[in-house]
Each structure stands twice: as C-alpha cells, then as structure tokens.
Design a protein around this motif. Sequence first.
Motif, PDB file in Angstrom:
ATOM      1  N   THR A  25     -15.514 -30.772 -21.659  1.00  0.00           N
ATOM      2  CA  THR A  25     -14.804 -31.743 -20.836  1.00  0.00           C
ATOM      3  C   THR A  25     -14.695 -33.044 -21.602  1.00  0.00           C
ATOM      4  O   THR A  25     -15.709 -33.643 -21.972  1.00  0.00           O
ATOM      5  N   GLY A  26     -13.475 -33.487 -21.876  1.00  0.00           N
ATOM      6  CA  GLY A  26     -13.265 -34.717 -22.615  1.00  0.00           C
ATOM      7  C   GLY A  26     -13.427 -35.938 -21.729  1.00  0.00           C
ATOM      8  O   GLY A  26     -13.503 -35.841 -20.500  1.00  0.00           O
ATOM      9  N   SER A  27     -13.474 -37.107 -22.354  1.00  0.00           N
ATOM     10  CA  SER A  27     -13.606 -38.347 -21.593  1.00  0.00           C
ATOM     11  C   SER A  27     -12.406 -38.577 -20.685  1.00  0.00           C
ATOM     12  O   SER A  27     -12.502 -39.281 -19.682  1.00  0.00           O
ATOM     13  N   SER A  28     -11.283 -37.951 -20.988  1.00  0.00           N
ATOM     14  CA  SER A  28     -10.075 -38.070 -20.166  1.00  0.00           C
ATOM     15  C   SER A  28     -10.144 -37.215 -18.912  1.00  0.00           C
ATOM     16  O   SER A  28      -9.340 -37.362 -18.005  1.00  0.00           O
ATOM     17  N   GLY A  29     -11.118 -36.296 -18.867  1.00  0.00           N
ATOM     18  CA  GLY A  29     -11.211 -35.349 -17.766  1.00  0.00           C
ATOM     19  C   GLY A  29     -10.601 -33.999 -18.092  1.00  0.00           C
ATOM     20  O   GLY A  29     -10.676 -33.064 -17.289  1.00  0.00           O
ATOM     21  N   LEU A  30      -9.994 -33.852 -19.270  1.00  0.00           N
ATOM     22  CA  LEU A  30      -9.419 -32.569 -19.689  1.00  0.00           C
ATOM     23  C   LEU A  30     -10.527 -31.533 -19.791  1.00  0.00           C
ATOM     24  O   LEU A  30     -11.558 -31.763 -20.420  1.00  0.00           O
ATOM     25  N   GLN A  31     -10.311 -30.374 -19.181  1.00  0.00           N
ATOM     26  CA  GLN A  31     -11.333 -29.323 -19.159  1.00  0.00           C
ATOM     27  C   GLN A  31     -10.845 -28.111 -19.957  1.00  0.00           C
ATOM     28  O   GLN A  31      -9.821 -27.510 -19.651  1.00  0.00           O
ATOM     29  N   ILE A  32     -11.625 -27.774 -20.991  1.00  0.00           N
ATOM     30  CA  ILE A  32     -11.300 -26.656 -21.880  1.00  0.00           C
ATOM     31  C   ILE A  32     -12.433 -25.641 -21.814  1.00  0.00           C
ATOM     32  O   ILE A  32     -13.591 -25.969 -22.052  1.00  0.00           O
ATOM     33  N   VAL A  33     -12.100 -24.391 -21.476  1.00  0.00           N
ATOM     34  CA  VAL A  33     -13.071 -23.309 -21.494  1.00  0.00           C
ATOM     35  C   VAL A  33     -12.844 -22.507 -22.772  1.00  0.00           C
ATOM     36  O   VAL A  33     -11.702 -22.206 -23.131  1.00  0.00           O
ATOM     37  N   TYR A  34     -13.928 -22.160 -23.459  1.00  0.00           N
ATOM     38  CA  TYR A  34     -13.791 -21.449 -24.728  1.00  0.00           C
ATOM     39  C   TYR A  34     -14.705 -20.232 -24.754  1.00  0.00           C
ATOM     40  O   TYR A  34     -15.791 -20.230 -24.179  1.00  0.00           O
ATOM     41  N   LEU A  35     -14.241 -19.184 -25.434  1.00  0.00           N
ATOM     42  CA  LEU A  35     -14.991 -17.947 -25.598  1.00  0.00           C
ATOM     43  C   LEU A  35     -14.754 -17.443 -27.015  1.00  0.00           C
ATOM     44  O   LEU A  35     -13.637 -17.058 -27.362  1.00  0.00           O
ATOM     45  N   SER A  36     -15.789 -17.474 -27.834  1.00  0.00           N
ATOM     46  CA  SER A  36     -15.666 -17.057 -29.234  1.00  0.00           C
ATOM     47  C   SER A  36     -15.907 -15.561 -29.384  1.00  0.00           C
ATOM     48  O   SER A  36     -16.615 -14.946 -28.587  1.00  0.00           O
ATOM     49  N   GLY A  37     -15.318 -14.994 -30.450  1.00  0.00           N
ATOM     50  CA  GLY A  37     -15.580 -13.606 -30.797  1.00  0.00           C
ATOM     51  C   GLY A  37     -14.611 -12.621 -30.172  1.00  0.00           C
ATOM     52  O   GLY A  37     -13.626 -12.984 -29.536  1.00  0.00           O
ATOM     53  N   THR A  38     -14.926 -11.329 -30.367  1.00  0.00           N
ATOM     54  CA  THR A  38     -14.123 -10.239 -29.813  1.00  0.00           C
ATOM     55  C   THR A  38     -14.967  -9.434 -28.837  1.00  0.00           C
ATOM     56  O   THR A  38     -16.189  -9.563 -28.785  1.00  0.00           O
ATOM     57  N   GLU A  39     -14.315  -8.575 -28.075  1.00  0.00           N
ATOM     58  CA  GLU A  39     -14.979  -7.873 -26.980  1.00  0.00           C
ATOM     59  C   GLU A  39     -15.934  -6.787 -27.452  1.00  0.00           C
ATOM     60  O   GLU A  39     -15.660  -6.040 -28.384  1.00  0.00           O
ATOM     61  N   SER A  40     -17.082  -6.709 -26.787  1.00  0.00           N
ATOM     62  CA  SER A  40     -18.013  -5.603 -26.953  1.00  0.00           C
ATOM     63  C   SER A  40     -18.607  -5.291 -25.592  1.00  0.00           C
ATOM     64  O   SER A  40     -18.995  -6.198 -24.855  1.00  0.00           O
ATOM     65  N   LEU A  41     -18.697  -4.015 -25.238  1.00  0.00           N
ATOM     66  CA  LEU A  41     -19.252  -3.617 -23.943  1.00  0.00           C
ATOM     67  C   LEU A  41     -20.724  -3.256 -24.040  1.00  0.00           C
ATOM     68  O   LEU A  41     -21.335  -2.867 -23.049  1.00  0.00           O
ATOM     69  N   ASN A  42     -21.288  -3.366 -25.237  1.00  0.00           N
ATOM     70  CA  ASN A  42     -22.688  -3.005 -25.440  1.00  0.00           C
ATOM     71  C   ASN A  42     -23.554  -4.245 -25.588  1.00  0.00           C
ATOM     72  O   ASN A  42     -23.149  -5.245 -26.170  1.00  0.00           O
TER      73      ASN A  42
END
Length: 498
Positions: free
Chosen positions: A103-120
């Motif tokens: 969340t930036g000082s402006s109030g902008l909200q960014i959700v991030y998810l690194s990597g690729t999918e694994s079900l294990n």
Amino acid sequence: MAQKPLHLLACGDVEGKFDILFNRVRAIQKKSGNFDLLLCVGNFFGSTPDAEWEEYKTGIKKAPIQTYVLGANNQETVKYFQDADGCELAENVTYLGRKGIFTGSSGLQIVYLSGTESLNEPVPGYNFSPKDVSSLRTMLCTTSQFKGVDILLTSPWPKYLGNFGNSSGEVDTKNCGSALVSSLAMGLKPRYHFAALEKTYYERLPDRNHIVLQENAQHATRFIALANVGNPEKKKYLYAFSIVPMKLMDAAELVKQPPDVTENPYRKSGQEASVGKQIPAPVEESACQFFFDLNEKQGRERSSTGRDSKSSPHPKQPRKPPQPPGPCWFCLASPEVEKHLVVIIGTHCYLALAKGGLSDDHVLILPIGHYQSVVELSAEVAEEVETYKATLRWFFKSRGKWCVVFERNYKSHHLQLQMAQQGAAYFYVELDTGEKLFHRIKKNFPLQFGREVLASEAILNIPGKSDWRQCQISKEDEETLARRFRKDFEPHDFTLDD
C-alpha cells in the motif's frame, strides 16, 4: 475536487536486459514526463551473465524510476531473492516478496504473488501453493468494507481467461495459465491485473465483477499480459497507464462500466467456475473470544467487542481477524501471548505493557488480528489505532508527560505500535509536537533503534535500559504494573460502556 492520478508503467519479462528496459523508460519519461512507479512481472533475471546486473547492484548504474519486481519463477534465479519478505536488490529496485499487499502513501493497493503454481506442499522458493492464494484472499476478502484492489501482479496468466473475451492469439487460455491465479483474481477483483511468461502482448476486454440484475454494480477488471523486453518481434512489453486509488474515487465513477465490458471469465452461468471452487471463498466466522477479565469488576464479562456483554443479548459478531501463518507473540488468540500484560481490549486492537519497558507506562498498541504493519491495516482497524493514540496522548498530557510513538516494519511479523505507528521496510516516528518522521530501511537496520534513542542520555538518560532483555522483572511485578496502569487509565478507557 478531482484526485490527481498516479502515472505508472508495467513491464513484462525483463530477463536480465536491464539496460534496454531502463533506457526505454528514460526515453518515455523524456517524452511524456515522469512516472511514479515501474512494476515488473515475469522473469526479472535471465540466463544471461551477471555483468550487467552487477553495475546496478554496485551503484555504477541506477534505475531511473522506483521499480518493484516479482520473485523467481525457476530454480536458476532463486539466488537473487534472498529475503522471502522482500528486500532492496539495488538502488531504486525492490523485490516485493513471495506474496503480500503493498500500500503506497497515496492509498494505492497492490497485491503481488511471486512464482508459478504448484499443488504440492512444501513448495520451493519459485512456486506458490493453494495455501498461499488462500491466505491472500483471507487477508483481504474477509473485511466487510472490501470492494477490490487496485492492481494484481502475477507472473502466470490466469486460466480460462479467454471465456467470453477477445482472442488471445496463439495462447490457449483453457490449457495455459494457473487455476490458482484465476481463483485469486476472482476473489480480489483487481482493477488492473498484469502477468507475463508467455512472451506475447494481450489486453483482454474488460470484464465485470458483478452479476447483472443480481448484484450491485462493481468496477471492471482489465487484464494485460506483456511480452519480454527487447523481443525481436517488437511486441509490447511496456504498458503506461494512469490510476486514481480506489479508496479516493467517487463510488459512481468507480463502477462505471466500459462499453466493451464482458462477463467474468471465471464464472459459469452465474456461479463461480470450477477453478474457483478449488479454494472456497472465505466465509464470515465469529471472532475469537477472550474471557479473562481485565476490569476486575465482580460479575462483569468482557467480549472481544470491548463492550459489556450484558448490554446486548445477541451482539453482532465481527469477522474473524487475520490469522498468522505460524506462532506469533502478539496475536491475542495465540497461546504465546503473555496475557497478564494486557491492559485493554477494544474491538480491533488491544493495549499491553511492553515486556522490559523503558518506563512503568511504556505500552504497545497491537491489532487483535495478524497484521505486519500499519499500511496493511483495514480501515476499521486503522481507525481504532488512531483512537488509541489520541486517547493515550490525552492521558499522558493529563499526567504532565509527553509521549513518542514509533513503529519498525523490519524483521517483524506483527505490528507493534509503541508509546514511551500491494510493502517496503521502514521506521516511523510520531512526536508529541505533531511532527512525523519516516525513514525507508534499505539494508541493515538496528532492531532496537527506537528504544536505544529514547534510552540515550539526550532523552530519558537511562542507557542501561536500551536492551529490553536487561529490564525484565518478575511476573508478579508485571501484574502489579498492569493493574496500576489499568486503574490509572480507566477514566480515559473508550472501550468501556458509558
């Protein structure tokens, strides 16, 4: 008065071509003016030699704009991302972390998810799991005020993206991409969703986040996939856009539907597609109850709402607060909490004496749920934090004292706001004069910095108390201090019934 928009750039796979990227950014800024942020998805590092990166890492060269990047998508590049919680890689280049909310000082909200999918489970450092996606949804979607997020950053595309949409060219969206990312996008309702890895540019038609005639209108989502930097086909790898943070927008303006909006690609016949069923949407649960009596008044029982339980036979229960991924010394429901130090419990936060405090009235403001920093707090929790601060200032002033508030968001897992406040590490101070000090932590930082400064000869002149471990007292003495503070503070306790 219209809010001033932020000007952002998003980029696809950089793959180690830092000079090409940053020279292009300089050219764009020279022509169009400065941008506020550059967001990079996909593979930031490549299989190329490290000589070019070393020039940025050592400061010989510098990124022309504050740049935020996602983590590794393969074993080869894990070595560049040493801290799973995020860190500065070079000047103006910051790794966001494995997953989280910026969340930036402006109030902008960014959700991030690194990597690729694994079900294990357990997953390596370049994958994410269903548990990772579920925790992100729970962090946000369980708050009653949740409407969506401004930006979602993932490296893989979401699966089934092509349903109801325009052609994605050579990419088969039914077999390509991540079902977990689809579930995440379905739950978080981002206004913009950026992804990469497929080495092509694709901007899907905007899709709606509500069911027509069944739900109130909501904002639309725009998905943009970006190509790799410097690709010979000259496919688009940089995307410029302007955005006003959702929380600053007029509600009617926010939900205006683009003329080419489509149905949500992750729904089927008004129901969430099978992809979404892999991770059930969080449901409302009763909040944890804390039955130990802080008021020492015969026959009185305090609930987690901070109100007298006899005032309402069926009080409305708030949503369950965010839960920690592991043991936490500060989550109120955790067995690790030393509950005899707790002074007051409100609806969303509680007040506790500091372990090994600098003074007898050194207290911590702590959220009941698991939040790492102030910038992650939901609106209702942040509001209660401000109420605690204002009340404590008034309390200390009435006793001829002044107070300092400080927060260290660095190598800490639970917010501790100390009175003696889609991100980056920081140290924040509020002085009794109203002055606010903010320091961005880039590399190493003394964990006890705030305490050491206050204990110094120039302020409290108790240098021997700079280390809390040297100030510990017996449990009996701690209980005595807690009772005394509770009694002194009671006339100011806003959590009590009138």
